[in-house]
Design a protein around this motif. Sequence first.
Motif, PDB file in Angstrom:
ATOM      1  N   PHE A  35       0.775  -1.187  -0.197  1.00 13.24           N
ATOM      2  CA  PHE A  35      -0.035   0.125  -0.128  1.00 13.24           C
ATOM      3  C   PHE A  35       0.852   1.085   0.156  1.00 13.24           C
ATOM      4  O   PHE A  35       2.018   1.213  -0.003  1.00 13.24           O
ATOM      5  CB  PHE A  35      -0.893   0.023   1.095  1.00 13.24           C
ATOM      6  CG  PHE A  35      -1.635  -1.099   1.289  1.00 13.24           C
ATOM      7  CD1 PHE A  35      -3.078  -0.886   0.783  1.00 13.24           C
ATOM      8  CD2 PHE A  35      -1.565  -2.197   1.910  1.00 13.24           C
ATOM      9  CE1 PHE A  35      -3.878  -2.046   0.780  1.00 13.24           C
ATOM     10  CE2 PHE A  35      -2.387  -3.432   2.164  1.00 13.24           C
ATOM     11  CZ  PHE A  35      -3.642  -3.147   1.396  1.00 13.24           C
ATOM     12  N   GLU A  36       0.234   2.374  -0.004  1.00 12.60           N
ATOM     13  CA  GLU A  36       0.894   3.803  -0.018  1.00 12.60           C
ATOM     14  C   GLU A  36       1.720   3.807   1.353  1.00 12.60           C
ATOM     15  O   GLU A  36       2.834   4.270   1.064  1.00 12.60           O
ATOM     16  CB  GLU A  36      -0.008   4.884  -0.331  1.00 12.60           C
ATOM     17  CG  GLU A  36       0.743   6.027  -0.136  1.00 12.60           C
ATOM     18  CD  GLU A  36      -0.246   7.411  -0.403  1.00 12.60           C
ATOM     19  OE1 GLU A  36       0.005   8.318  -0.061  1.00 12.60           O
ATOM     20  OE2 GLU A  36      -1.295   7.019  -1.143  1.00 12.60           O
ATOM     21  N   ASP A  37       1.375   3.462   2.477  1.00 14.76           N
ATOM     22  CA  ASP A  37       2.217   3.696   3.583  1.00 14.76           C
ATOM     23  C   ASP A  37       2.569   2.330   4.109  1.00 14.76           C
ATOM     24  O   ASP A  37       3.135   2.504   5.316  1.00 14.76           O
ATOM     25  CB  ASP A  37       1.058   4.151   4.745  1.00 14.76           C
ATOM     26  CG  ASP A  37      -0.242   3.536   4.920  1.00 14.76           C
ATOM     27  OD1 ASP A  37      -0.508   2.679   4.212  1.00 14.76           O
ATOM     28  OD2 ASP A  37      -0.854   3.726   5.808  1.00 14.76           O
ATOM     29  N   CYS A  38       2.087   1.189   3.686  1.00 17.92           N
ATOM     30  CA  CYS A  38       2.676  -0.046   4.567  1.00 17.92           C
ATOM     31  C   CYS A  38       2.759  -1.334   3.616  1.00 17.92           C
ATOM     32  O   CYS A  38       2.070  -1.023   2.559  1.00 17.92           O
ATOM     33  CB  CYS A  38       2.012  -0.283   5.716  1.00 17.92           C
ATOM     34  SG  CYS A  38       0.282  -0.692   5.567  1.00 17.92           S
ATOM     35  N   ALA A  58      10.066   1.485   5.063  1.00 18.50           N
ATOM     36  CA  ALA A  58      11.651   1.348   5.605  1.00 18.50           C
ATOM     37  C   ALA A  58      11.930   0.140   6.138  1.00 18.50           C
ATOM     38  O   ALA A  58      12.978  -0.512   5.986  1.00 18.50           O
ATOM     39  CB  ALA A  58      11.711   2.503   6.630  1.00 18.50           C
ATOM     40  N   GLN A  59      10.993  -0.709   6.954  1.00 19.67           N
ATOM     41  CA  GLN A  59      11.416  -1.955   7.501  1.00 19.67           C
ATOM     42  C   GLN A  59      11.397  -3.003   6.573  1.00 19.67           C
ATOM     43  O   GLN A  59      12.384  -3.672   6.633  1.00 19.67           O
ATOM     44  CB  GLN A  59      10.206  -2.322   8.444  1.00 19.67           C
ATOM     45  CG  GLN A  59      10.068  -1.754   9.947  1.00 19.67           C
ATOM     46  CD  GLN A  59       8.915  -2.039  10.657  1.00 19.67           C
ATOM     47  OE1 GLN A  59       7.738  -1.956  10.117  1.00 19.67           O
ATOM     48  NE2 GLN A  59       9.287  -2.457  11.882  1.00 19.67           N
ATOM     49  N   LEU A  60      10.857  -2.845   5.520  1.00 22.94           N
ATOM     50  CA  LEU A  60      10.811  -3.700   4.230  1.00 22.94           C
ATOM     51  C   LEU A  60      12.129  -3.480   3.600  1.00 22.94           C
ATOM     52  O   LEU A  60      12.855  -4.379   3.407  1.00 22.94           O
ATOM     53  CB  LEU A  60       9.574  -3.619   3.516  1.00 22.94           C
ATOM     54  CG  LEU A  60       9.375  -4.801   2.538  1.00 22.94           C
ATOM     55  CD1 LEU A  60       9.368  -5.917   2.949  1.00 22.94           C
ATOM     56  CD2 LEU A  60       8.538  -4.321   1.330  1.00 22.94           C
ATOM     57  N   ARG A  75      22.762   0.325   9.918  1.00 24.49           N
ATOM     58  CA  ARG A  75      21.589   1.154   9.638  1.00 24.49           C
ATOM     59  C   ARG A  75      22.015   1.448   7.990  1.00 24.49           C
ATOM     60  O   ARG A  75      23.106   1.878   7.672  1.00 24.49           O
ATOM     61  CB  ARG A  75      22.200   2.198  10.547  1.00 24.49           C
ATOM     62  CG  ARG A  75      21.095   3.646  10.215  1.00 24.49           C
ATOM     63  CD  ARG A  75      21.112   4.610  11.186  1.00 24.49           C
ATOM     64  NE  ARG A  75      20.605   4.229  12.465  1.00 24.49           N
ATOM     65  CZ  ARG A  75      21.332   4.508  13.837  1.00 24.49           C
ATOM     66  NH1 ARG A  75      22.510   4.952  13.515  1.00 24.49           N
ATOM     67  NH2 ARG A  75      20.658   4.147  14.677  1.00 24.49           N
ATOM     68  N   LEU A  76      20.943   1.600   7.508  1.00 28.19           N
ATOM     69  CA  LEU A  76      20.977   1.789   5.961  1.00 28.19           C
ATOM     70  C   LEU A  76      21.138   3.484   5.970  1.00 28.19           C
ATOM     71  O   LEU A  76      20.403   4.038   6.595  1.00 28.19           O
ATOM     72  CB  LEU A  76      19.549   1.351   5.343  1.00 28.19           C
ATOM     73  CG  LEU A  76      19.606  -0.031   5.049  1.00 28.19           C
ATOM     74  CD1 LEU A  76      18.201  -0.402   4.315  1.00 28.19           C
ATOM     75  CD2 LEU A  76      20.619  -0.653   4.503  1.00 28.19           C
ATOM     76  N   LYS A  77      22.030   3.771   4.973  1.00 27.21           N
ATOM     77  CA  LYS A  77      21.974   5.355   4.644  1.00 27.21           C
ATOM     78  C   LYS A  77      20.720   5.809   3.743  1.00 27.21           C
ATOM     79  O   LYS A  77      20.556   5.235   2.928  1.00 27.21           O
ATOM     80  CB  LYS A  77      23.346   5.459   4.118  1.00 27.21           C
ATOM     81  CG  LYS A  77      23.660   6.755   3.860  1.00 27.21           C
ATOM     82  CD  LYS A  77      24.920   7.024   3.009  1.00 27.21           C
ATOM     83  CE  LYS A  77      25.443   8.561   2.854  1.00 27.21           C
ATOM     84  NZ  LYS A  77      26.660   8.475   2.375  1.00 27.21           N
TER      85      LYS A  77
END
Length: 82
Positions: A35-38, A58-60, A75-77
């Motif tokens: 979806f747009e947000d998750c 972000a988690q994905l 930590r991803l940049k």
Amino acid sequence: MFTIEHEFDATVITLVDEGDDPRDYLQEDITIASFEDCVTVEQVDDNDVVQRITFSHAQLRELAAALNLPEGVYRLKDVTKK
């Protein structure tokens, strides 16, 4: 095997467990909806109850990166920020 469908509010991917051997125990289909947000991941359990996990985008992204990294803390940049 998998399918991809574009719906009104989401892109839905369904993963079908075909197994490599006819004697394999096959898992239930997994449905991933973006979806747009998750992003949600759903699978029916042994009691016919739908189990759902919801990821932020972000988690994905972190999960996708983690699948190809060795043990450690990361930590991803954010390459979109200057």
